[in-house]
Design an enzyme around this catalytic site. Sequence first.
Site, PDB file in Angstrom:
ATOM      1  N   TYR A  98       6.840 -11.924  -7.756  1.00 45.04           N
ATOM      2  CA  TYR A  98       6.647 -13.153  -8.747  1.00 45.04           C
ATOM      3  C   TYR A  98       6.610 -12.916 -10.167  1.00 45.04           C
ATOM      4  O   TYR A  98       7.108 -13.924 -10.809  1.00 45.04           O
ATOM      5  CB  TYR A  98       5.171 -13.740  -8.638  1.00 45.04           C
ATOM      6  CG  TYR A  98       5.028 -14.410  -7.079  1.00 45.04           C
ATOM      7  CD1 TYR A  98       5.194 -15.795  -6.907  1.00 45.04           C
ATOM      8  CD2 TYR A  98       4.572 -13.488  -5.886  1.00 45.04           C
ATOM      9  CE1 TYR A  98       4.760 -16.144  -5.790  1.00 45.04           C
ATOM     10  CE2 TYR A  98       4.315 -14.249  -4.922  1.00 45.04           C
ATOM     11  CZ  TYR A  98       4.670 -15.573  -4.632  1.00 45.04           C
ATOM     12  OH  TYR A  98       4.631 -16.262  -3.434  1.00 45.04           O
ATOM     13  N   GLU A 140      -0.726 -15.183   0.918  1.00 41.73           N
ATOM     14  CA  GLU A 140       0.169 -14.280   1.659  1.00 41.73           C
ATOM     15  C   GLU A 140      -0.503 -13.118   1.896  1.00 41.73           C
ATOM     16  O   GLU A 140      -0.277 -12.532   3.110  1.00 41.73           O
ATOM     17  CB  GLU A 140       1.410 -14.154   0.727  1.00 41.73           C
ATOM     18  CG  GLU A 140       2.354 -15.207   0.607  1.00 41.73           C
ATOM     19  CD  GLU A 140       3.279 -15.340  -0.709  1.00 41.73           C
ATOM     20  OE1 GLU A 140       3.505 -14.207  -1.070  1.00 41.73           O
ATOM     21  OE2 GLU A 140       3.660 -16.379  -0.813  1.00 41.73           O
TER      22      GLU A 140
END
Length: 395
Positions: A98, A140
């Site tokens: 990310y 996640e």
Amino acid sequence: MLSATSKNIVRATLPAVGAAVTDITSLFYRRMFAAHPELERDLFNRGNQKKGEQQKALAGAIAAFARLQLEADQARTDLILSRIANKHASLGIEPEQYGIVHTHLFEAIAEVLGDAATAEVVAAWNEVYWLMAETLIAMEAGLYASAGVAAGDVWRDVRVRERRHESADTVSFVFTSVDNDPLPGFSPGQYVSVAVRLPDGARQIRQYSLSSAPSHDDWRITVKSVSGGEVSNFLHRNIFEEDALTVSLPFGDLVLPDDDSPLLLASAGIGCTPMIGMLSHLAATEDRRQISVIHADRSPSDHAHRAELTELVERLPSAVMHRWYEDLGARRPSGGLRLGRADLDDLAVVPESHAYLCGPLPFMLGIRAALLEKDVPAENIHYEVFGPDSWTAAV
């Protein structure tokens, strides 16, 4: 939740950012792949990048998430992020990735917006990004924990036990364990990712629904060969009995409710695969709830799992099937067999039904609109999209 200051800035700049978001995401991918060519080669779908589909899907997700921070709708937010989180988990995405996305995305924002990208504007959209990213990272992490694996550790080798043609251009592959250990369980409607090394050295990944009832003995996927499809055509031409493949653990949030509510399963083309998995489970458990099965295809010969679908519906005492074909050949319409495109105009639909849709986006949007007209609540309409998820921007 966004801070009050950021919320005001996002509200004021959303029209400008929304108008430029496709340009931003296109530039973002170019920048990221230039800096990290291994991501384009070994993680992202090269075909979707070339067609611009991934860029559109990312733009739609960012814009939708930003709008939902201004007019809170937690259920819709959870739906959007759940789909992304499941897809990311099936690819083995890890938290540090990310940061890579953030770097190149905000470089693209600054270049596309130019002088409009003031420090205040960038800070507000930075807050949007990290709110979305940190929520996804947490979701996640939960998916990885539920699967009993470390973040990103989702891959395993399987052996092809059986290969079978389901129509002229579709083949099913039955996987079994390579070490005699049981395969992980899954919920009807979930999918796995399949990773293959192509002749040019690229590692390309695609998702395929599990088209069988949950089992620890074997998994089955069904693959349609499509024009220009790098992975589908590789599998059709190169993978046979006893070959090994690398696949992910099962993920996906298109799963049946744990209740006895009426069901409507609507599919078109190869979108039948998660429905076959669901129906296999329902038949195996001798489910007696009311079930409407709708399928649309080009012709009976194009319909993958056609005979299996009929057999499964016949095993369910309260199931009814309706099929539409654009070309019936020498057959005539009769009973649940119809000519043309699927519609629900003359079908009775119980408003309390949970509907599950899979197929091309126009098909699903049409069925969704028809269900809403028949008073099925939007939250009861669930869907699966093969490839980049453009649904978010379309409804």
